[in-house]
Design an enzyme around this catalytic site. Structure first.
Site, mmCIF file in Angstrom:
data_model
loop_
_atom_site.group_PDB
_atom_site.id
_atom_site.type_symbol
_atom_site.label_atom_id
_atom_site.label_comp_id
_atom_site.label_asym_id
_atom_site.label_seq_id
_atom_site.Cartn_x
_atom_site.Cartn_y
_atom_site.Cartn_z
ATOM 1 N N LYS A 130 16.652 2.726 -0.649
ATOM 2 C CA LYS A 130 15.587 1.875 -0.104
ATOM 3 C C LYS A 130 15.490 0.599 -0.932
ATOM 4 O O LYS A 130 15.678 0.632 -2.144
ATOM 5 C CB LYS A 130 14.259 2.606 -0.186
ATOM 6 C CG LYS A 130 13.968 3.508 0.982
ATOM 7 C CD LYS A 130 12.547 4.012 0.855
ATOM 8 C CE LYS A 130 12.128 4.827 2.022
ATOM 9 N NZ LYS A 130 10.767 5.334 1.876
ATOM 10 N N ARG B 115 -1.437 15.455 16.397
ATOM 11 C CA ARG B 115 -0.332 16.374 16.675
ATOM 12 C C ARG B 115 -0.758 17.839 16.578
ATOM 13 O O ARG B 115 -0.109 18.706 17.124
ATOM 14 C CB ARG B 115 0.774 16.162 15.639
ATOM 15 C CG ARG B 115 1.407 14.833 15.748
ATOM 16 C CD ARG B 115 2.842 14.931 15.383
ATOM 17 N NE ARG B 115 3.559 13.903 16.099
ATOM 18 C CZ ARG B 115 4.791 13.572 15.850
ATOM 19 N NH1 ARG B 115 5.458 14.186 14.902
ATOM 20 N NH2 ARG B 115 5.387 12.644 16.551
ATOM 21 N N GLU C 135 2.422 17.981 10.442
ATOM 22 C CA GLU C 135 0.971 18.128 10.594
ATOM 23 C C GLU C 135 0.592 19.474 11.191
ATOM 24 O O GLU C 135 -0.411 20.081 10.786
ATOM 25 C CB GLU C 135 0.412 16.987 11.457
ATOM 26 C CG GLU C 135 0.399 15.612 10.777
ATOM 27 C CD GLU C 135 1.744 14.906 10.739
ATOM 28 O OE1 GLU C 135 2.706 15.394 11.372
ATOM 29 O OE2 GLU C 135 1.852 13.854 10.070
HETATM 30 C C1 LIG Z 1 3.643 12.155 12.532
HETATM 31 C C2 LIG Z 1 3.677 11.163 11.402
HETATM 32 N N1 LIG Z 1 3.180 11.506 10.198
HETATM 33 C C3 LIG Z 1 3.206 10.610 9.182
HETATM 34 C C4 LIG Z 1 3.726 9.373 9.362
HETATM 35 C C5 LIG Z 1 3.672 8.346 8.251
HETATM 36 N N2 LIG Z 1 5.001 7.934 7.814
HETATM 37 C C6 LIG Z 1 5.575 6.796 8.219
HETATM 38 S S1 LIG Z 1 7.085 6.561 7.593
HETATM 39 C C7 LIG Z 1 7.009 7.988 6.725
HETATM 40 C C8 LIG Z 1 8.155 8.373 5.849
HETATM 41 C C9 LIG Z 1 9.411 8.440 6.623
HETATM 42 O O1 LIG Z 1 10.445 8.762 5.748
HETATM 43 P P1 LIG Z 1 11.939 8.620 6.239
HETATM 44 O O2 LIG Z 1 12.054 9.128 7.621
HETATM 45 O O3 LIG Z 1 12.792 9.235 5.221
HETATM 46 O O4 LIG Z 1 12.160 7.060 6.315
HETATM 47 P P2 LIG Z 1 12.365 6.033 5.088
HETATM 48 O O5 LIG Z 1 11.124 5.211 5.045
HETATM 49 O O6 LIG Z 1 12.576 6.817 3.843
HETATM 50 O O7 LIG Z 1 13.539 5.236 5.465
HETATM 51 C C10 LIG Z 1 5.796 8.630 6.935
HETATM 52 C C11 LIG Z 1 5.380 9.883 6.309
HETATM 53 C C12 LIG Z 1 4.228 9.061 10.643
HETATM 54 N N3 LIG Z 1 4.733 7.852 10.928
HETATM 55 N N4 LIG Z 1 4.206 9.973 11.629
#
Ligand SMILES: Cc1ncc(C[n+]2csc(CCOP(=O)(O)OP(=O)(O)O)c2C)c(N)n1
Length: 622
Positions: free
Chosen positions: A281, A390, A362
């Site tokens: 990242k 959810r 969730e």
């Molecule tokens: C259902 C849900 N819960 C929580 C989130 C908050 N959220 C947004 S991005 C993220 C992390 C995603 O991680 P990853 O898929 O590894 O993507 P990265 O940012 O590391 O590239 C979270 C927890 C969300 N978007 N949707």
């Protein structure tokens, strides 16, 4: 002229060579860096997928081929390459482009996103539709290792592996969700990417295969067999292969050459493929590369960072919880990948054994907490209101039907601002008050959040507390915490003619409007803090009904099925007029929170207008 200046859509990239594509990646990084530093938004995640995005648009023919991005917070490079470069500076601002993906924004956004773990299911839908239509279109889902912790991703894989539908899942593994990725899958992926022996052999196979322009069926068959055997013996299980997907990787997700080669090969394959890439990242901008959790998102140069009191609700929540964790030994805190945003880091730091991050899961968080409660513990489930949606069935089936004392703490309840419609937390009131057997509350300020938390912990009942993405109005760390009588309301002002019954964030708006109402209409309205949305204070409401001509309810939540509608329902047997202010029956776009509150009329001006109309109407009636 930079290379990016020459690129308006993916077709303009097709003639670039690798060196030019590299420069294009730098140009995209610079644009993201300058824009997000100024206006705010996601930062390290989009920077981490620049090469991936360039390679995808270089190899695939979008928008005919379909790219389905999971969550969508990382898709800024995709937006920049797909005709939105010039609008990029308007991202997340009112009337500007969205910070997430949206079908109506661009033909290149094949599927909308904002919530996690949906991409594989949606992509499978596209792939099945393609097969039905006998078309050749390619379908690619791009999902992060964080999003892969969400159960829905496995529901998709389960279905995909069974049908053996041709499509590609790109697993973008950076070992991070918003904070550290958690869980067994994360360990499994780390094992694969760090297994030196396997990766050495795999790289050799990869190099040999690179010398052959297009894989012949025979070579592909041999490679598949040998790689599978090697993986089987050297890694802790071929999870994806066993589920029916062809696993390829891990490959360096910042190597344009490797990515392009992989996608070109995959295009020739007939089975479902999972391409595992590892990325960092914040790539190309050293500060964010070195601290990508801190640089997950930026608030923009215009935002005022205020560390003075009062804190925002999330911080108040974290501090209160830290305090109560000393009093209640049985207190457990469960969240779904939202440790920092919810203020839980203040608690988790000192309560490692009582803090559980379940990943982006969730539904599991709620049922897991129900299990803790059934076993005699005091669990809190701490989520953003929008993601909590959810788990509706888990709340109903696993918590409420079984009368288990789980406490739901819903942060970001209300309009969240720049994240827009996928993230506004406006349906939790109607979701929760229409389920029997739960207390639903909203504090008017930080001190009341502290009191409500104590009340919930003492109540031994299912309990839900919602609070907005806002400053907590009034909070003292020395607050002498009080247990509130469940269902009790509070008079902020005793006036006449009109009673404003407000809940949560709207209490401040109603209170701040008293003087203007007085000077405009020459009477003082009654203002009530409906800190309990359910059950509500029937004695107080009866008194209000008897002494006023008009009740105005105010809530930062959907009007339909919300607080106002339950007050109206109660009042229908009495001779009193009820008007409700809240969020109308539509999806509210992005902008600052204040812009959006003004847009939906949750402000003093609209309150004055409403009273004015009522007075004019009643004069007309006389
Ligand atoms: C259902 C849900 N819960 C929580 C989130 C908050 N959220 C947004 S991005 C993220 C992390 C995603 O991680 P990853 O898929 O590894 O993507 P990265 O940012 O590391 O590239 C979270 C927890 C969300 N978007 N949707």
């Amino acid at each position: 002229m930079s290379i990016l200046d020459r690129i308006n859509s993916p077709s303009d990239m097709k003639s670039l060579n690798i060196d030019e594509l590299e420069i294009l990646c730098d140009d995209i990084a610079s644009l993201i860096d300058a824009t997000i530093k100024k206006h705010g938004g996601h930062y390290s995640s989009p920077l981490g997928v620049i090469e991936l995005t360039v390679a995808l648009h270089y190899v695939y023919d979008t928008p005919d081929d379909k790219l389905i991005w999971d969550v969508g917070h990382q898709a800024y490079p995709h937006k920049i390459l797909t005709k939105r470069k010039n609008q990029f500076k308007s991202i997340r601002q009112k009337d500007g482009i969205s910070g997430f993906l949206k079908i109506e924004e661009s033909e290149y956004d094949a599927f909308g996103a904002g919530h996690s773990s949906t991409s594989i299911s949606a992509a499978l839908g596209f792939a099945h539709a393609r097969d039905q239509d006998k078309s050749n279109r390619q379908v690619v889902a791009i999902i992060g290792d964080g999003a892969m912790t969400g159960g829905m991703a496995y529901e998709g894989i389960n279905n995909l592996g069974f049908h053996k539908t041709q499509m590609t899942v790109v697993l973008n593994d950076n070992s991070l969700s918003i904070s550290k990725s958690v869980g067994a899958l994360s360990k499994y992926l780390t094992l694969i990417t760090t297994n030196k022996t396997y990766n050495k052999i795999r790289r050799k196979i990869w190099r040999i295969s690179g010398k052959i322009p297009v894989f012949s069926n025979l070579i592909r068959f041999i490679l598949k067999k040998s790689e599978k055997a090697i993986k089987g013996s050297l890694t802790p299980g071929s999870l994806f292969e066993d589920l029916g997907l062809r696993y390829i990787g891990p490959i360096d997700g910042h190597s344009l050459k490797d990515l392009i080669r992989a996608f070109k090969s995959i295009k020739e394959m007939n089975s479902p493929v999972l391409l595992h890439i590892y990325t960092k990242k914040g790539k190309r901008i050293s500060v964010s590369e070195n601290d990508s959790i801190k640089y997950y998102s930026l608030s923009g140069s215009k935002s005022i960072k205020n560390n003075d009191l009062p804190f925002d609700y999330s911080k108040v929540f974290g501090l209160s919880l830290k305090k109560y964790s000393k009093k209640y030994d049985d207190l457990f805190c469960v969240t779904a990948a939202m440790e920092i945003g919810t203020g839980l880091n203040i608690f988790s730091e000192h309560n490692k054994d009582k803090y559980i991050d379940v990943g982006i899961a969730e539904e599991h968080a709620v049922t897991y907490a129900a299990g803790l409660a059934a076993a005699g513990k005091k669990p809190l489930v701490v989520l953003y209101s929008t993601f909590f949606q959810r788990a509706f069935d888990q709340v109903f089936h696993d918590v409420l039907l079984q009368k288990l004392p789980v406490i739901f703490c819903l942060d970001r309840a209300g309009l969240v601002g720049p994240d827009g419609p996928t993230h506004h937390g406006v349906f939790d009131i109607s979701m929760m008050i229409n389920l029997p057997g739960i207390v639903v509350a909203a504090p008017k300020d930080g001190n009341e959040l502290d009191n409500l938390l104590l009340t919930a912990l003492e109540s031994n009942m299912p309990f839900c507390i919602r609070y907005p993405k806002a400053n907590s109005v009034n909070y003292h760390q020395t607050n002498i915490s009080k247990i509130l009588e469940i269902g009790s309301w509070e008079y902020i002002n005793k006036g006449k003619k009109i009673a404003i019954i407000a809940t949560g964030s709207m209490v401040e708006v109603a209170t701040d409007s008293i003087d203007l109402i007085n000077s405009t209409f020459e009477f003082m309205p009654t203002v009530i803090n409906a800190r309990f949305i359910k059950p509500f204070d029937k004695d107080c409401l009866d008194e209000v009904i008897n002494n006023h001509d008009l009740i105005i309810t105010m809530e930062e939540g959907a009007l339909k099925g919300g607080f106002g509608s339950s007050v109206l329902n109660y009042c229908k047997r009495y001779n009193i007029k009820v008007e409700s202010m809240g969020i109308p029956d539509s999806y509210i776009e992005h902008g600052t929170r204040q812009e959006l509150l003004d847009l939906v009329g949750l402000n003093t001006k609209s309150l004055i207008n409403l009273i004015n109309n009522y007075i004019n109407d009643s004069l007309g009636d006389n």
